[in-house]
Design an enzyme around this catalytic site. Structure first.
Site, mmCIF file in Angstrom:
data_model
loop_
_atom_site.group_PDB
_atom_site.id
_atom_site.type_symbol
_atom_site.label_atom_id
_atom_site.label_comp_id
_atom_site.label_asym_id
_atom_site.label_seq_id
_atom_site.Cartn_x
_atom_site.Cartn_y
_atom_site.Cartn_z
ATOM 1 N N LYS A 9 59.608 20.743 70.720
ATOM 2 C CA LYS A 9 59.626 20.968 72.319
ATOM 3 C C LYS A 9 58.207 19.724 72.737
ATOM 4 O O LYS A 9 57.679 19.142 71.884
ATOM 5 C CB LYS A 9 59.043 22.060 72.780
ATOM 6 N N TYR A 49 68.699 27.630 78.201
ATOM 7 C CA TYR A 49 68.243 28.944 78.287
ATOM 8 C C TYR A 49 69.083 29.975 79.010
ATOM 9 O O TYR A 49 68.174 30.901 79.283
ATOM 10 C CB TYR A 49 66.702 28.677 78.675
ATOM 11 N N ASN A 112 55.096 27.134 71.797
ATOM 12 C CA ASN A 112 55.380 27.458 70.454
ATOM 13 C C ASN A 112 56.220 26.348 69.490
ATOM 14 O O ASN A 112 56.655 26.735 68.420
ATOM 15 C CB ASN A 112 55.967 28.756 70.327
ATOM 16 N N HIS A 115 62.575 25.072 69.231
ATOM 17 C CA HIS A 115 63.545 26.153 69.358
ATOM 18 C C HIS A 115 64.413 25.775 68.214
ATOM 19 O O HIS A 115 64.702 24.606 67.547
ATOM 20 C CB HIS A 115 64.170 25.558 70.843
HETATM 21 O O1 CDP Z 1 62.577 30.304 70.676
HETATM 22 P P1 CDP Z 1 62.907 31.956 70.126
HETATM 23 O O2 CDP Z 1 64.637 32.050 69.988
HETATM 24 O O3 CDP Z 1 61.894 32.326 69.158
HETATM 25 O O4 CDP Z 1 62.572 33.033 71.341
HETATM 26 P P2 CDP Z 1 63.482 33.504 72.551
HETATM 27 O O5 CDP Z 1 63.282 34.999 72.697
HETATM 28 O O6 CDP Z 1 64.792 33.147 72.617
HETATM 29 O O7 CDP Z 1 62.766 32.943 73.695
HETATM 30 C C1 CDP Z 1 62.889 31.442 74.288
HETATM 31 C C2 CDP Z 1 61.632 30.788 74.458
HETATM 32 O O8 CDP Z 1 60.975 31.313 75.759
HETATM 33 C C3 CDP Z 1 60.519 31.127 73.284
HETATM 34 O O9 CDP Z 1 60.634 30.033 72.354
HETATM 35 C C4 CDP Z 1 59.218 30.580 74.359
HETATM 36 O O10 CDP Z 1 59.069 29.241 74.329
HETATM 37 C C5 CDP Z 1 59.861 31.315 75.592
HETATM 38 N N1 CDP Z 1 59.090 32.883 75.908
HETATM 39 C C6 CDP Z 1 58.036 32.899 76.520
HETATM 40 O O11 CDP Z 1 57.431 31.944 76.961
HETATM 41 N N2 CDP Z 1 57.480 34.160 76.759
HETATM 42 C C7 CDP Z 1 58.194 35.095 76.418
HETATM 43 N N3 CDP Z 1 57.636 36.264 76.701
HETATM 44 C C8 CDP Z 1 59.299 34.978 75.502
HETATM 45 C C9 CDP Z 1 59.607 33.746 75.219
HETATM 46 MG MG MG Z 2 66.010 32.125 71.012
#
Ligand code: CDP
Ligand code: MG
Length: 137
Positions: A9, A49, A112, A115
């Site tokens: 990212k 997303y 974070n 992805h």
């Molecule tokens: O990236 P990952 O699959 O681990 O997480 P996700 O649940 O699919 O969420 C996608 C992305 O959204 C995360 O990597 C974060 O960058 C963002 N996110 C966020 O900013 N705040 C949250 N409460 C959950 C996700």
């Molecule tokens: Mg995800």
């Protein structure tokens, strides 16, 4: 063999972590079969997303992904999807184990760093979205 999509990212690119993250992937004996640095169009990020469209963080995560260049990597190997998810660590870096990318380099869920595809269906969709021209191998 599985192929998975990883995005470094904008925060990871800005912090010069392209090499660090890619090195970890290569050391694991996973093969890079697609690699590019892109300013992602908003519509690509929103499609990426789409599963989170109704979530409160959808707008901010799309803003983040379009705030600077991202690196898209296609990575192949045995059980690559699960292996990469484990290497990247928990979504919230505060829950991520030290030794993972997020556990070593991130502190905040909204920055974070990476992805990675969550399952084979997501991987197929995401690879088609980020590498419409196809992969190198
Ligand atoms: O990236 P990952 O699959 O681990 O997480 P996700 O649940 O699919 O969420 C996608 C992305 O959204 C995360 O990597 C974060 O960058 C963002 N996110 C966020 O900013 N705040 C949250 N409460 C959950 C996700
Ligand atoms: Mg995800």
């Amino acid at each position: 063999m599985e192929t998975t999509l990883i995005l470094i990212k904008p925060g990871g690119v800005q912090r010069n972590l392209i090499g660090e993250i890619t090195t970890r992937i290569e050391r694991r004996n996973l093969k890079v079969v697609g690699l590019k640095l892109v300013n992602a169009p908003r519509e690509t990020v929103e499609a990426h997303y789409a599963e989170h469209k109704e979530r409160p963080f959808f707008g901010s995560v799309c803003d983040y992904l379009t705030s600077g260049p991202v690196v898209a990597l296609a990575v192949r190997g045995e059980n690559a999807i699960k292996a990469i998810r484990a290497m990247m660590g928990a979504t919230n870096p505060l829950d991520a184990t030290p030794g993972t990318v997020r556990g070593d380099f991130a502190l905040s869920i909204d920055d974070n760093l990476t992805h990675s595809s969550s399952d084979p269906e997501a991987a197929a969709n995401e690879l088609a979205l980020w590498f419409p021209e196809g992969l190198v191998a």
